[in-house]
Design a protein around this motif. Structure first.
Motif, PDB file in Angstrom:
ATOM      1  N   LEU A   1      60.611 -47.828  87.212  1.00 51.38           N
ATOM      2  CA  LEU A   1      59.576 -48.570  87.931  1.00 51.38           C
ATOM      3  C   LEU A   1      59.548 -48.206  89.414  1.00 51.38           C
ATOM      4  O   LEU A   1      58.482 -48.142  90.020  1.00 51.38           O
ATOM      5  CB  LEU A   1      59.784 -50.079  87.754  1.00 51.38           C
ATOM      6  CG  LEU A   1      59.469 -50.607  86.358  1.00 51.38           C
ATOM      7  CD1 LEU A   1      59.952 -52.046  86.212  1.00 51.38           C
ATOM      8  CD2 LEU A   1      57.989 -50.504  86.051  1.00 51.38           C
ATOM      9  N   ALA A   2      60.717 -47.962  89.990  1.00 46.96           N
ATOM     10  CA  ALA A   2      60.782 -47.604  91.413  1.00 46.96           C
ATOM     11  C   ALA A   2      60.111 -46.267  91.691  1.00 46.96           C
ATOM     12  O   ALA A   2      59.538 -46.060  92.759  1.00 46.96           O
ATOM     13  CB  ALA A   2      62.235 -47.566  91.874  1.00 46.96           C
ATOM     14  N   GLU A   3      60.154 -45.363  90.711  1.00 39.66           N
ATOM     15  CA  GLU A   3      59.569 -44.035  90.891  1.00 39.66           C
ATOM     16  C   GLU A   3      58.194 -43.902  90.255  1.00 39.66           C
ATOM     17  O   GLU A   3      57.588 -42.830  90.293  1.00 39.66           O
ATOM     18  CB  GLU A   3      60.502 -42.974  90.300  1.00 39.66           C
ATOM     19  CG  GLU A   3      61.817 -42.867  91.027  1.00 39.66           C
ATOM     20  CD  GLU A   3      62.702 -41.773  90.463  1.00 39.66           C
ATOM     21  OE1 GLU A   3      62.266 -41.057  89.545  1.00 39.66           O
ATOM     22  OE2 GLU A   3      63.825 -41.649  90.944  1.00 39.66           O
TER      23      GLU A   3
ATOM     24  N   GLU B   1      68.101 -48.635  84.231  1.00 40.45           N
ATOM     25  CA  GLU B   1      67.231 -47.487  83.929  1.00 40.45           C
ATOM     26  C   GLU B   1      65.761 -47.869  84.113  1.00 40.45           C
ATOM     27  O   GLU B   1      64.986 -47.119  84.702  1.00 40.45           O
ATOM     28  CB  GLU B   1      67.495 -47.023  82.495  1.00 40.45           C
ATOM     29  CG  GLU B   1      66.687 -45.830  82.075  1.00 40.45           C
ATOM     30  CD  GLU B   1      66.944 -45.444  80.618  1.00 40.45           C
ATOM     31  OE1 GLU B   1      65.988 -44.965  79.977  1.00 40.45           O
ATOM     32  OE2 GLU B   1      68.075 -45.617  80.137  1.00 40.45           O
ATOM     33  N   MET B   2      65.382 -49.038  83.612  1.00 41.50           N
ATOM     34  CA  MET B   2      63.999 -49.492  83.745  1.00 41.50           C
ATOM     35  C   MET B   2      63.630 -49.715  85.211  1.00 41.50           C
ATOM     36  O   MET B   2      62.525 -49.372  85.634  1.00 41.50           O
ATOM     37  CB  MET B   2      63.774 -50.761  82.925  1.00 41.50           C
ATOM     38  CG  MET B   2      63.843 -50.517  81.427  1.00 41.50           C
ATOM     39  SD  MET B   2      63.760 -52.037  80.482  1.00 41.50           S
ATOM     40  CE  MET B   2      62.000 -52.245  80.399  1.00 41.50           C
ATOM     41  N   LYS B   3      64.563 -50.271  85.988  1.00 44.51           N
ATOM     42  CA  LYS B   3      64.305 -50.481  87.418  1.00 44.51           C
ATOM     43  C   LYS B   3      64.091 -49.142  88.124  1.00 44.51           C
ATOM     44  O   LYS B   3      63.223 -49.018  88.986  1.00 44.51           O
ATOM     45  CB  LYS B   3      65.464 -51.237  88.059  1.00 44.51           C
ATOM     46  CG  LYS B   3      65.465 -52.717  87.751  1.00 44.51           C
ATOM     47  CD  LYS B   3      66.629 -53.402  88.442  1.00 44.51           C
ATOM     48  CE  LYS B   3      66.593 -54.904  88.208  1.00 44.51           C
ATOM     49  NZ  LYS B   3      67.729 -55.588  88.862  1.00 44.51           N
TER      50      LYS B   3
ATOM     51  N   ASN C   1      53.510 -53.309  81.014  1.00 43.21           N
ATOM     52  CA  ASN C   1      54.367 -53.527  79.843  1.00 43.21           C
ATOM     53  C   ASN C   1      55.837 -53.339  80.201  1.00 43.21           C
ATOM     54  O   ASN C   1      56.697 -54.090  79.739  1.00 43.21           O
ATOM     55  CB  ASN C   1      53.991 -52.589  78.698  1.00 43.21           C
ATOM     56  CG  ASN C   1      52.663 -52.947  78.068  1.00 43.21           C
ATOM     57  OD1 ASN C   1      52.172 -54.063  78.222  1.00 43.21           O
ATOM     58  ND2 ASN C   1      52.067 -52.005  77.368  1.00 43.21           N
ATOM     59  N   LEU C   2      56.133 -52.340  81.005  1.00 45.02           N
ATOM     60  CA  LEU C   2      57.513 -52.080  81.413  1.00 45.02           C
ATOM     61  C   LEU C   2      58.037 -53.218  82.288  1.00 45.02           C
ATOM     62  O   LEU C   2      59.181 -53.661  82.122  1.00 45.02           O
ATOM     63  CB  LEU C   2      57.586 -50.745  82.151  1.00 45.02           C
ATOM     64  CG  LEU C   2      58.933 -50.049  82.209  1.00 45.02           C
ATOM     65  CD1 LEU C   2      59.508 -49.800  80.832  1.00 45.02           C
ATOM     66  CD2 LEU C   2      58.807 -48.728  82.952  1.00 45.02           C
TER      67      LEU C   2
END
Length: 154
Positions: free
Chosen positions: A67-69, A62-64, A11-12
């Motif tokens: 997702l990276a973590e 912020e979303m990236k 979803n993210l």
């Protein structure tokens, strides 16, 4: 590190793609349109469009980072012996006899309408590591509540 379900991760990712492919071009178009209206020093439309673009870029970044973590939890490896992240907990409020069901999720996946509460909430924190039949007293902003865990599932 943000623990989340595969569904929450997907979803993210979908929301990030939407922001990048739909909202970002809209923001650029709004800036271009406002710029075409003339003097930028007195153009509040231009200022508002630039501010909206900056907020959008902040949200995308912020979303990236999330997702990276992100660490996706394999639900097949979870146990229903005790409450943990991604547990669906059925409980009874011992004072009111009201039945409640919540799924404990990461902060990014929390959605009270869907019965998903963040692991950082007082209720989730109070339930963690408890088993079926346990009665727990949890301090919430309105005082204390006493809950009995009736069922744990994934």
């Amino acid at each position: 590190m943000a623990y989340m379900s595969q569904e929450g991760y997907d979803n993210l990712v979908a929301e990030l793609r939407r922001l990048e492919s739909v909202e970002r071009p809209k923001a650029s178009a709004a800036i271009a349109e406002a710029r075409d209206k003339g003097d930028l020093s007195e153009n509040s439309e231009y200022d508002a469009a630039k501010e909206a673009q900056a907020k959008l870029e902040g949200k995308i970044n912020e979303m990236k980072a999330i997702l990276a973590e992100a660490k996706i939890i394999d639900t097949k490896r979870l146990s229903t012996d005790a409450v943990q992240i991604l547990s669906k907990v059925e409980m009874t409020n011992l004072a009111t006899k009201a039945k409640m069901t919540y799924t404990i999720v990461s902060e990014n996946e929390a959605n009270l309408r869907e019965g998903k509460i963040a692991i950082t909430t007082p209720i989730a924190q109070g339930l963690l590591n408890h088993k079926v039949g346990d009665e727990v007293e949890i301090t919430i902003p309105r005082g204390k509540i006493k809950l009995r865990i009736d069922k744990i599932s994934i």
